[in-house]
Design an enzyme around this catalytic site. Structure first.
Site, PDB file in Angstrom:
ATOM      1  N   GLU A 126      -6.938  11.604  60.370  1.00 43.85           N
ATOM      2  CA  GLU A 126      -6.974  10.373  61.154  1.00 43.85           C
ATOM      3  C   GLU A 126      -7.712  10.643  62.465  1.00 43.85           C
ATOM      4  O   GLU A 126      -7.214  11.366  63.328  1.00 43.85           O
ATOM      5  CB  GLU A 126      -5.554   9.884  61.462  1.00 43.85           C
ATOM      6  CG  GLU A 126      -5.528   8.634  62.338  1.00 43.85           C
ATOM      7  CD  GLU A 126      -4.141   8.282  62.857  1.00 43.85           C
ATOM      8  OE1 GLU A 126      -4.054   7.611  63.902  1.00 43.85           O
ATOM      9  OE2 GLU A 126      -3.148   8.681  62.212  1.00 43.85           O
ATOM     10  N   ARG A 173      -9.612   6.978  70.600  1.00 44.69           N
ATOM     11  CA  ARG A 173      -9.187   7.197  71.980  1.00 44.69           C
ATOM     12  C   ARG A 173     -10.303   7.789  72.842  1.00 44.69           C
ATOM     13  O   ARG A 173     -10.177   7.825  74.065  1.00 44.69           O
ATOM     14  CB  ARG A 173      -7.964   8.117  72.012  1.00 44.69           C
ATOM     15  CG  ARG A 173      -6.749   7.532  71.304  1.00 44.69           C
ATOM     16  CD  ARG A 173      -5.595   8.515  71.279  1.00 44.69           C
ATOM     17  NE  ARG A 173      -4.512   8.038  70.430  1.00 44.69           N
ATOM     18  CZ  ARG A 173      -3.423   8.728  70.151  1.00 44.69           C
ATOM     19  NH1 ARG A 173      -3.256   9.941  70.673  1.00 44.69           N
ATOM     20  NH2 ARG A 173      -2.482   8.233  69.373  1.00 44.69           N
ATOM     21  N   THR A 195      -5.768   4.409  66.017  1.00 51.49           N
ATOM     22  CA  THR A 195      -5.741   3.663  67.278  1.00 51.49           C
ATOM     23  C   THR A 195      -6.592   2.397  67.191  1.00 51.49           C
ATOM     24  O   THR A 195      -7.320   2.055  68.130  1.00 51.49           O
ATOM     25  CB  THR A 195      -6.185   4.540  68.480  1.00 51.49           C
ATOM     26  OG1 THR A 195      -5.690   5.864  68.312  1.00 51.49           O
ATOM     27  CG2 THR A 195      -5.606   3.978  69.780  1.00 51.49           C
ATOM     28  N   LYS A 239       3.604   2.690  59.479  1.00 47.35           N
ATOM     29  CA  LYS A 239       3.775   3.830  60.378  1.00 47.35           C
ATOM     30  C   LYS A 239       4.924   3.519  61.329  1.00 47.35           C
ATOM     31  O   LYS A 239       4.842   2.546  62.088  1.00 47.35           O
ATOM     32  CB  LYS A 239       2.481   4.071  61.169  1.00 47.35           C
ATOM     33  CG  LYS A 239       2.618   5.188  62.202  1.00 47.35           C
ATOM     34  CD  LYS A 239       1.305   5.483  62.899  1.00 47.35           C
ATOM     35  CE  LYS A 239       0.997   4.533  64.019  1.00 47.35           C
ATOM     36  NZ  LYS A 239      -0.073   5.034  64.909  1.00 47.35           N
TER      37      LYS A 239
END
Length: 207
Positions: free
Chosen positions: A42, A46, A69, A129
């Site tokens: 993943e 960011r 994200t 998640k």
């Protein structure tokens, strides 16, 4: 890519949460993780190098690269076009639901409460998640949710370490966990790829 999101989640016991600060690190990092048996990666948005890292890592043999994200609708198509085959978001909004459907990018959305789990399920999301996992109640929360909502499968992320991951993986409704301990910043900065491969091997043996 013909794998379902659940297939992807079951491929690796741990999905490393990766933030790339130097684009030159992307390919050797992916190779080190795959060499240790961790194939699902993943790559978060960011940093400004996120999309470029996804593009580069997607070319590494054996790597299954997703984008993390996701917080803005326009990021879905951009990540898909860069090579991401799944997406992860810290939460779920109507705009993100629409973007996931229009882009065709399978989404693993973040939830924190039973009501959020039920709302996500109503929109067709059965792989979720739990985030942030430990502050949200951790193993106890997931065990409790598994009773009334047994058809939902989780990837808990947030506050999980190598020492606690196995406790989460032992739950019936947990397919994998997310964690950043596989990619320590000092090892990446030093180019210590052998250390990362060793961490990946240890994570692979958790299940």
């Amino acid at each position: 890519m013909t794998m379902t999101l659940l297939d992807i989640m079951r491929t690796s016991a741990v999905i490393p949460v990766i933030a790339i600060d130097d684009p030159e690190h992307a390919v050797p990092l992916a190779r080190a993780l795959v060499a240790g048996g961790i194939r699902v990666l993943e790559v978060t948005l960011r940093t400004k190098h996120g999309l470029g890292a996804i593009r580069a890592m997607s070319a590494v043999e054996g790597a299954i690269v997703g984008v993390g994200t996701l917080t803005q609708p326009e990021e879905f198509a951009a990540a898909r076009d860069a090579g991401a085959v799944f997406g992860v978001s810290p939460g779920l909004t109507p705009a993100l639901i629409a973007a996931a459907k229009s882009s065709g990018l399978p989404l693993l959305p973040g939830v924190m409460t039973p009501s959020e789990v039920m709302a996500a399920r109503e929109h067709g999301f059965q792989q979720l998640k739990l985030f942030p996992a430990v502050p949200a109640g951790g193993v106890g929360m997931l065990s409790a949710i598994g009773g009334p909502l047994p058809d939902v499968t989780f990837c808990p992320t947030g506050g999980i370490s190598q020492d606690t991951a196995s406790q989460f993986l032992a739950l019936k409704n947990v397919a994998c966990v997310g964690g950043s301990w596989l990619t320590p910043k000092d090892a990446i900065a030093a180019g210590n790829w052998d250390r990362i491969t060793d961490l990946a091997k240890a994570a692979s043996s958790l299940r």
